[in-house]
Structures are given as structure tokens and as C-alpha cells.
Scaffold this active site. Structure first.
Site, PDB file in Angstrom:
ATOM      1  N   SER A 129      32.110  85.075  39.928  1.00 42.16           N
ATOM      2  CA  SER A 129      30.953  84.280  40.350  1.00 42.16           C
ATOM      3  C   SER A 129      30.875  84.141  41.875  1.00 42.16           C
ATOM      4  O   SER A 129      31.892  83.994  42.549  1.00 42.16           O
ATOM      5  CB  SER A 129      31.028  82.884  39.733  1.00 42.16           C
ATOM      6  OG  SER A 129      29.940  82.113  40.170  1.00 42.16           O
TER       7      SER A 129
ATOM      8  N   ASN B  59      36.052  80.736  52.508  1.00 42.58           N
ATOM      9  CA  ASN B  59      34.615  80.465  52.517  1.00 42.58           C
ATOM     10  C   ASN B  59      34.336  79.018  52.173  1.00 42.58           C
ATOM     11  O   ASN B  59      35.067  78.392  51.402  1.00 42.58           O
ATOM     12  CB  ASN B  59      33.869  81.419  51.556  1.00 42.58           C
ATOM     13  CG  ASN B  59      33.756  80.853  50.155  1.00 42.58           C
ATOM     14  OD1 ASN B  59      32.864  80.066  49.850  1.00 42.58           O
ATOM     15  ND2 ASN B  59      34.712  81.207  49.287  1.00 42.58           N
ATOM     16  N   ALA B  60      33.279  78.509  52.777  1.00 46.22           N
ATOM     17  CA  ALA B  60      32.717  77.223  52.372  1.00 46.22           C
ATOM     18  C   ALA B  60      31.207  77.421  52.420  1.00 46.22           C
ATOM     19  O   ALA B  60      30.531  77.019  53.370  1.00 46.22           O
ATOM     20  CB  ALA B  60      33.160  76.096  53.289  1.00 46.22           C
TER      21      ALA B  60
ATOM     22  N   CYS C 121      34.998  74.530  42.273  1.00 42.46           N
ATOM     23  CA  CYS C 121      34.643  74.824  43.669  1.00 42.46           C
ATOM     24  C   CYS C 121      35.382  73.821  44.565  1.00 42.46           C
ATOM     25  O   CYS C 121      35.257  72.610  44.370  1.00 42.46           O
ATOM     26  CB  CYS C 121      33.134  74.704  43.886  1.00 42.46           C
ATOM     27  SG  CYS C 121      32.703  74.990  45.610  1.00 42.46           S
TER      28      CYS C 121
HETATM   29  C1  FMN Z   1      31.840  83.956  49.348  1.00 40.07           C
HETATM   30  C2  FMN Z   1      32.344  83.429  48.029  1.00 40.07           C
HETATM   31  C3  FMN Z   1      31.499  82.680  47.214  1.00 40.07           C
HETATM   32  C4  FMN Z   1      31.962  82.179  45.986  1.00 40.07           C
HETATM   33  N1  FMN Z   1      31.119  81.469  45.192  1.00 40.07           N
HETATM   34  C5  FMN Z   1      31.538  81.035  43.969  1.00 40.07           C
HETATM   35  C6  FMN Z   1      30.637  80.365  43.091  1.00 40.07           C
HETATM   36  O1  FMN Z   1      29.441  80.197  43.377  1.00 40.07           O
HETATM   37  N2  FMN Z   1      31.138  79.925  41.891  1.00 40.07           N
HETATM   38  C7  FMN Z   1      32.451  80.109  41.511  1.00 40.07           C
HETATM   39  O2  FMN Z   1      32.831  79.695  40.396  1.00 40.07           O
HETATM   40  N3  FMN Z   1      33.309  80.775  42.316  1.00 40.07           N
HETATM   41  C8  FMN Z   1      32.891  81.228  43.529  1.00 40.07           C
HETATM   42  N4  FMN Z   1      33.755  81.922  44.332  1.00 40.07           N
HETATM   43  C9  FMN Z   1      35.146  82.131  43.875  1.00 40.07           C
HETATM   44  C10 FMN Z   1      35.311  83.500  43.215  1.00 40.07           C
HETATM   45  O3  FMN Z   1      34.526  83.629  42.046  1.00 40.07           O
HETATM   46  C11 FMN Z   1      36.787  83.750  42.836  1.00 40.07           C
HETATM   47  O4  FMN Z   1      37.227  82.774  41.907  1.00 40.07           O
HETATM   48  C12 FMN Z   1      37.699  83.694  44.053  1.00 40.07           C
HETATM   49  O5  FMN Z   1      37.072  84.276  45.180  1.00 40.07           O
HETATM   50  C13 FMN Z   1      39.022  84.415  43.802  1.00 40.07           C
HETATM   51  O6  FMN Z   1      38.821  85.772  43.483  1.00 40.07           O
HETATM   52  P1  FMN Z   1      38.895  86.961  44.576  1.00 40.07           P
HETATM   53  O7  FMN Z   1      40.197  86.789  45.300  1.00 40.07           O
HETATM   54  O8  FMN Z   1      38.814  88.217  43.750  1.00 40.07           O
HETATM   55  O9  FMN Z   1      37.732  86.773  45.489  1.00 40.07           O
HETATM   56  C14 FMN Z   1      33.314  82.423  45.567  1.00 40.07           C
HETATM   57  C15 FMN Z   1      34.164  83.186  46.392  1.00 40.07           C
HETATM   58  C16 FMN Z   1      33.698  83.686  47.605  1.00 40.07           C
HETATM   59  C17 FMN Z   1      34.638  84.518  48.454  1.00 40.07           C
END
Ligand code: FMN
Length: 304
Positions: free
Chosen positions: A21, A69-70, A128
Site C-alpha cells: 500500500s 517518509n511522512a 501508519c
Molecule cells: C512513500 C510511502 C508511502 C506509504 N504509504 C502507505 C499507505 O498509504 N498505507 C500503508 O498501509 N502503508 C504505506 N506505506 C508502507 C508500505 O506499504 C510498507 O509497509 C513499508 O514501506 C515497508 O515495505 P518496503 O520496505 O517494501 O517499502 C508507505 C511506504 C512508503 C515508502
């Protein structure tokens, strides 16, 4: 060639690799493109009741081992997003609608609209780390997790997954609440609370100061969480955090995840990462003589 298909709470996936997501999931057409790039399922950006701008820039900072990110759950609101979901439903893979909200009633309503628009499952963002009154602020309280899952389960006929936060003392508490409320799956993990400071200015880099760390730095944390969850609850687990390659995905599967999600790696390896990781998992399974992806799920728990 090993069988890569998996089944989670009745959802059949052609392979265990999903889009996470918040990454590339803002429009229906981008979800279709990720499916075409090889993902077995796609998760939408988290959608709330109303349009939301999110935090001012900078919202993202890239470090050596990951990204903080925020973004602040920027999204167009459910009324506008249902049109995107209708487009996404043309993807040849299940579309999972990610929902956030302030209350169980709000989340139930959004989930129900997503089901109507063609979502195959719901993912509740209870994790989040940087938005006020939503996300991890609800997810850190297992009682709230349980009541949200129960309420949303009553409002839809599709599976309901809960995405839980690693930013707690014991991630198992929220997972037990999901299991007791008959949630259909647990997604772990969301980003890990983090921050970066610019030495030249002496100020935090992100406008919100604190954000969530994703990417390679959090993979060992995610794998540990999935391993602990697998030992404690009998609910399918979807692993996410720092997966860049097939071997990263296999660590999660061996820890006990039935499927995995990929987020930040789309920045590192492009949209092709989905197909590549699927291929890499397949090549590994063939090389080591496994017949199906299910054969490796949880094997890190075996005694010998
Ligand atoms: C830019 C960005 C935006 C994200 N937005 C969401 C979101 O809207 N909802 C959510 O459940 N997780 C959000 N995440 C978290 C990711 O879905 C994921 O759980 C997290 O990034 C860890 O996985 P990764 O290391 O493969 O990125 C976001 C992550 C990033 C980097």
C-alpha cells in the site's frame, strides 16, 4: 517449474508477490500496470473518508539503507477513489483496498464502498506511524484493533486483513486481537518510526519531523515480526518490509508468511521488480528441489 500459486483466505493468487500500500497505487491504471508487471495481487494506497492533502514537502528522505517518509496519508477520498477502483478491477489479479479512518464506523463504510467498486479484499491500515488519530494511533491498542476488525468484517463479504505496526513492545498482542475478531489475515510490517536531521541546518529533514523507515534496513525487523507471529497465531500472514529480491521474499516465506508485499523496491528496481522477484523465487525453488512455494512457508521453525 515450481508451483508459485498461493491461496489466502480464499483468495487465489498466481504468485505470492503483491504491491504494498502507498506505492504506485494512487490510480487504477497504475495498479493495472503493476499487475501487468507480474504482481500476484495489488494493494491500493490507503484511502480515507475525505480528500486529504498530507504533509507539506519534504515528505520523503532517502538514506543509505532505506527511505523515511511522512506523506501523511495524502489521498483523494473514497468518493473519488471508487472510480479508480473500477479501473483497477480490470487487472487480472485481486485488488486489495487499503482503508484508514478515525473510527470503526468510518472504516466499515469505506470498506463497503470498496467492495461495491470491485475490491477482492480489504486491508486495514492500523499502522501508519506518522498520522494523528488514525493508523498506528489506533493500532497500538489491541482492543481497538479487535473492534475495528469485527466491525469491518460485519460490513463486507470479502476477506479483511489487518496491517499491524512494529512500533510496539510486542507485535503479537495486536495479532491475537485480529485472530480473536476473526480477521482473515495479518499484514506485517508497516514502516518503523524514524527520523533524519540535516547537520548543516540543524533541523529535522521531514516537515513532519518523524516518519516511517522502509527498505532494506527494516527487513530483519519484518522477518523477526513474521517469525514471532507465525509461532503465536493461526491466521495467514503477509510479510512486508525491505524485500528487494527473491531471496528477501524467501526469508519472509520461511519465517511463516504465505505471501509478501513489495513497496520501496519499486523505487530501487523499477516496476519490473514484481516480475523479477517472482522469477527469482521460482528459480530458487527449482534449484533447491521444492515443488511449490507452500513447501517453504514456515520452514525456519522446523526443529531439524
Ligand atoms: C512513500 C510511502 C508511502 C506509504 N504509504 C502507505 C499507505 O498509504 N498505507 C500503508 O498501509 N502503508 C504505506 N506505506 C508502507 C508500505 O506499504 C510498507 O509497509 C513499508 O514501506 C515497508 O515495505 P518496503 O520496505 O517494501 O517499502 C508507505 C511506504 C512508503 C515508502
Amino acid at each position: 517449474m515450481a508451483d508459485l500459486s498461493v491461496e489466502i483466505a480464499g483468495l487465489r493468487l498466481r504468485n505470492p508477490v503483491m504491491l504494498a500500500s502507498g506505492i504506485l497505487g494512487e490510480t487504477g491504471s497504475s495498479l493495472v500496470r503493476v499487475a501487468e508487471a507480474g504482481a500476484g495481487a495489488v494493494v491500493t494506497k490507503s484511502i480515507g473518508a475525505e480528500p486529504r492533502e498530507g504533509y507539506p514537502n519534504p515528505t520523503v528522505v532517502e538514506l543509505e539503507a532505506g527511505i523515511i517518509n511522512a506523506v501523511g496519508l495524502a489521498n483523494p477520498g473514497i468518493a473519488a477513489y471508487v472510480d479508480e477502483l473500477k479501473v483497477a478491477a480490470q487487472a487480472e489479479v485481486p485488488v486489495i483496498g487499503s482503508v484508514f479512518g478515525k473510527s470503526e464506523g468510518e472504516m466499515s463504510e469505506i470498506a463497503s464502498l470498496m467492495e461495491e467498486a470491485g475490491a477482492s479484499a480489504i486491508e486495514l491500515n492500523l499502522s501508519c506511524p506518522h498520522a494523528r488519530n488514525v493508523g498506528a494511533e489506533l493500532g497500538k491498542d489491541p482492543e481497538i484493533v479487535g473492534s475495528v476488525v469485527s466491525a469491518v468484517k460485519k460490513s463486507v463479504h470479502i476477506p479483511v486483513f489487518a496491517k499491524i505496526t512494529p512500533n510496539v513492545t510486542d507485535i503479537v498482542d495486536a495479532a491475537l486481537a485480529v485472530a480473536n475478531s476473526r480477521g482473515d489475515g495479518i499484514v506485517a510490517i508497516n514502516t518503523v518510526k524514524a527520523m533524519a536531521i540535516c547537520p548543516e541546518t540543524g533541523r529535522p529533514v521531514l516537515s513532519n519531523r518523524i516518519g516511517g523507515l522502509s527498505g532494506p534496513a527494516i527487513k530483519p525487523i519484518g522477518v523477526r515480526c513474521v517469525y514471532e507471529l507465525y509461532e503465536s497465531v493461526d491466521v495467514p500472514i503477509i510479510g512486508v518490509g525491505g524485500i528487494l529480491t527473491g531471496k528477501d521474499a524467501l526469508e519472509y516465506l520461511m519465517a511463516g508468511a504465505k505471501a509478501v508485499q513489495i513497496g520501496s523496491a519499486a523505487y530501487y528496481r523499477g516496476i519490473e521488480v514484481f516480475g523479477r522477484v517472482v522469477e527469482e523465487i521460482g528459480e530458487f525453488l527449482d534449484e533447491y528441489g521444492y515443488e511449490s512455494v507452500g513447501d517453504v512457508v514456515g520452514i525456519a521453525h522446523d526443529e531439524n
